[in-house]
Each structure stands twice: as C-alpha cells, then as structure tokens.
Design a protein around this motif. Structure first.
Motif, short mmCIF file in Angstrom:
data_model
loop_
_atom_site.label_atom_id
_atom_site.label_comp_id
_atom_site.label_asym_id
_atom_site.label_seq_id
_atom_site.Cartn_x
_atom_site.Cartn_y
_atom_site.Cartn_z
N PRO A 146 0.85 -1.24 0.11
CA PRO A 146 0.01 -0.18 0.10
C PRO A 146 0.80 1.36 0.07
CG PRO A 146 0.04 -0.95 2.17
CD PRO A 146 0.70 -2.16 1.29
N PRO A 147 0.49 2.30 -0.68
CA PRO A 147 1.19 3.35 -0.76
C PRO A 147 1.10 4.15 0.62
CG PRO A 147 -0.92 3.72 -1.80
CD PRO A 147 -0.78 2.27 -1.52
N PRO A 148 2.00 4.87 1.06
CA PRO A 148 2.27 5.72 2.37
C PRO A 148 1.26 6.78 2.40
CG PRO A 148 4.06 6.22 1.10
CD PRO A 148 3.59 5.00 0.21
N LYS A 149 0.68 6.74 3.48
CA LYS A 149 -0.18 7.86 3.69
C LYS A 149 0.22 9.13 3.66
CE LYS A 149 -3.53 4.70 5.97
NZ LYS A 149 -3.43 3.80 7.23
N PRO A 150 -0.29 10.10 3.42
CA PRO A 150 0.25 11.62 3.48
C PRO A 150 0.76 11.87 4.87
CG PRO A 150 -1.84 11.71 2.35
CD PRO A 150 -1.68 10.30 2.89
N GLY A 151 1.94 12.31 4.82
CA GLY A 151 2.52 12.58 6.38
C GLY A 151 3.10 11.60 6.96
N GLN A 152 3.04 10.26 6.49
CA GLN A 152 3.63 9.18 7.34
C GLN A 152 4.99 9.19 6.91
OE1 GLN A 152 2.03 5.52 5.63
NE2 GLN A 152 3.32 4.24 6.85
N ARG A 153 5.94 8.90 7.97
CA ARG A 153 7.32 8.62 7.64
C ARG A 153 7.70 7.32 7.29
NH1 ARG A 153 10.72 11.90 12.05
NH2 ARG A 153 9.26 13.82 12.19
N VAL A 154 8.39 7.52 6.08
CA VAL A 154 8.92 6.05 5.52
C VAL A 154 10.28 5.93 5.81
CG1 VAL A 154 8.95 4.84 3.57
CG2 VAL A 154 7.11 6.29 3.70
N SER A 155 10.81 4.76 6.29
CA SER A 155 12.24 4.65 6.66
C SER A 155 13.08 4.55 5.29
CB SER A 155 12.26 3.32 7.44
OG SER A 155 13.61 2.91 7.53
N LYS A 156 14.03 5.05 5.13
CA LYS A 156 14.81 4.79 3.98
C LYS A 156 15.41 3.35 3.78
CE LYS A 156 16.35 9.45 3.96
NZ LYS A 156 17.29 10.72 3.55
N LYS A 157 15.61 2.44 5.16
CA LYS A 157 15.98 1.22 5.08
C LYS A 157 15.02 0.36 4.77
CE LYS A 157 19.42 2.26 9.01
NZ LYS A 157 19.86 2.09 10.06
N ARG A 158 13.78 0.58 4.67
CA ARG A 158 12.81 -0.16 4.42
C ARG A 158 12.87 -0.81 2.92
NH1 ARG A 158 6.80 1.87 4.12
NH2 ARG A 158 6.49 1.16 1.95
N VAL A 159 12.81 -2.10 2.84
CA VAL A 159 12.83 -2.80 1.45
C VAL A 159 11.38 -2.69 0.63
CG1 VAL A 159 13.28 -4.86 0.21
CG2 VAL A 159 14.74 -4.17 2.11
N ALA A 160 11.35 -2.08 -0.53
CA ALA A 160 10.14 -2.17 -1.07
C ALA A 160 9.49 -3.36 -1.51
CB ALA A 160 10.22 -1.28 -2.51
N ALA A 161 8.36 -3.64 -1.62
CA ALA A 161 7.89 -4.79 -2.20
C ALA A 161 8.10 -5.07 -3.66
CB ALA A 161 6.19 -4.83 -2.00
N PRO A 162 8.31 -6.21 -4.02
CA PRO A 162 8.75 -6.58 -5.49
C PRO A 162 7.51 -6.22 -6.39
CG PRO A 162 8.15 -8.43 -4.31
CD PRO A 162 8.16 -7.34 -3.39
N LEU A 163 7.88 -5.74 -7.56
CA LEU A 163 6.76 -5.27 -8.64
C LEU A 163 6.54 -6.77 -9.37
CD1 LEU A 163 8.36 -2.41 -10.37
CD2 LEU A 163 6.74 -2.43 -8.84
N GLN A 164 5.22 -6.71 -9.51
CA GLN A 164 4.54 -7.67 -10.32
C GLN A 164 4.01 -7.42 -11.58
OE1 GLN A 164 1.92 -10.13 -7.79
NE2 GLN A 164 2.98 -9.57 -6.13
N ALA A 165 4.14 -8.34 -12.59
CA ALA A 165 3.66 -8.08 -14.02
C ALA A 165 2.64 -9.17 -14.26
CB ALA A 165 4.88 -7.85 -15.00
N LEU A 166 1.81 -8.48 -15.20
CA LEU A 166 0.60 -9.61 -15.77
C LEU A 166 0.58 -9.14 -17.18
CD1 LEU A 166 -1.67 -11.62 -15.76
CD2 LEU A 166 -3.06 -9.70 -15.17
N GLY A 167 1.18 -10.04 -18.17
CA GLY A 167 0.78 -10.06 -19.52
C GLY A 167 -0.44 -10.29 -20.05
N PHE A 168 -1.20 -9.52 -20.98
CA PHE A 168 -2.52 -9.53 -21.42
C PHE A 168 -2.65 -9.13 -23.02
CE2 PHE A 168 -2.73 -5.65 -19.54
CZ PHE A 168 -3.30 -4.93 -20.35
N VAL A 169 -3.64 -9.81 -23.47
CA VAL A 169 -3.94 -9.24 -24.80
C VAL A 169 -5.26 -8.71 -24.53
CG1 VAL A 169 -2.60 -10.78 -26.13
CG2 VAL A 169 -4.86 -11.40 -25.54
#
Length: 195
Positions: A146-169
């Motif tokens: 989930p995106p951080p809420k406005p004003g929420q502090r986010v640690s610089k050491k926090r590891v971001a969740a991996p990106l996922q991709a879905l191919g489609f036609v």
C-alpha cells in the motif's frame, strides 16, 4: 443514416474524436467526445496540454441538435461531455495513447492455477502501470504494497515490495479504465515526473 454515423460525422467534422454514444431510459442521448490523438505528432517541450472545455461541449451540442433534427432522430435530452478521469479504454489505439499511465483492468476470466504462486488464482481486478511488451501485447505492472499515507514517515532502510507484472491481450479484458487518481499538488511535467 444511422444515429452513430450522424453523430460521428458531426463530431469529427468539428475536429473532435467520438468516444462513446449511449442511449438511456427517458430519451437521454449521451455523447462523449475527446480531442484527437496524433501518435506521430512531435510534442514541443513547452506544449500546453489541452482538455475538452465547456465551450467545446456547447459547440458540439448545438451542432448535434441541428443535425439530429434534420435527420428526424427522436430523443428528449442531449448530453455532451468529456470522458472524465476514469476514461474507458476500448481499443488498441486507446492503449497506445495511455501507455505509461495507471489503469484499472478487469479480466474476463480469473488467472487460474498458472499464476497461483504470485497472486490469488481467482483474482480478476488489477491496478497498475500500463506498458507495451516488446514482443507484442500489453502488461500491467504493480506492487501490492500500500502507498504511504500523507505525512507518514517512511524509513529509508525499508525494502520495497517486489513489482509484479501480468501480460495480457485485449481479448482477455472485460473492462479497462484510467485509474481515477487525483493529484492536488498540480500537474507534473512528463519530462520530470519527480517534481
């Protein structure tokens, strides 16, 4: 002449693209217009992005009222508008126009067991960035974090969740729309999205 043809000739004759024609109960005729998209037109760095205005809708309304009266089309009320921030993506041209934007898609069928390791097998709805695949087709890229809420502090050491991709036609999609995301901090330039 058919209703769709009358409306399309009138709208394109005024220099706009016809997005959708809808007839509703009570005699409402709803026409959605947009500015033409020219994929090969060079975009100057300082170009001002133009949108459908009330005056544009008014101009199309007056012309359509005349054209529909001449052809004897029966309707009670005419409504002309722009597609809005949650614009429906209907064909390949729309997908090319909005590549790089955040969209919401709904698949006709759930993913099934093939993708069960990455996402829920019965999942049909996704929100992410639309990208064109090099080998053809499209993909949507997202993160389930989930995106951080406005004003929420986010640690610089926090590891971001991996990106996922879905191919489609396009045949696999029930509905695709631009995600209605509103930024109250003003427009960002496409050259520098970090502003």
């Amino acid at each position: 002449m058919a209703l769709q043809q009358i409306i399309e000739q009138t709208v394109t004759g005024l220099g706009f693209d016809l997005v959708e024609v809808e007839r509703s109960a009570g005699g409402l005729l709803r026409v959605t217009i947009d500015l033409p998209w020219l994929p090969d037109a060079p975009q100057p760095e300082q170009a001002v992005e133009r949108f459908i205005t009330v005056e544009d809708c008014e101009q199309v309304t007056r012309q359509l009222q005349f054209a529909l009266e001449v052809d004897g089309v029966d309707y009670k009320r005419l409504e002309v508008s722009s597609p809005g921030i949650d614009r429906l993506l209907r064909d390949e041209r729309d997908f090319e126009r909005f590549a790089g934007e955040v969209i919401d898609i709904t698949l006709k069928e759930p993913l099934g067991a093939a993708a069960a390791g990455q996402v829920a097998a019965n999942r049909k709805k996704f929100r992410g960035q639309l990208e064109k695949q090099p080998e053809g087709g499209w993909q949507i890229v997202w993160s389930d974090e989930p995106p951080p809420k406005p004003g929420q502090r986010v640690s610089k050491k926090r590891v971001a969740a991996p990106l996922q991709a879905l191919g489609f036609v396009l045949d696999e999609i029930r509905e695709a729309r631009l995600a209605p995301i509103v930024n109250f901090k003003g427009r960002r330039s496409k050259a520098n999205p970090q502003d």
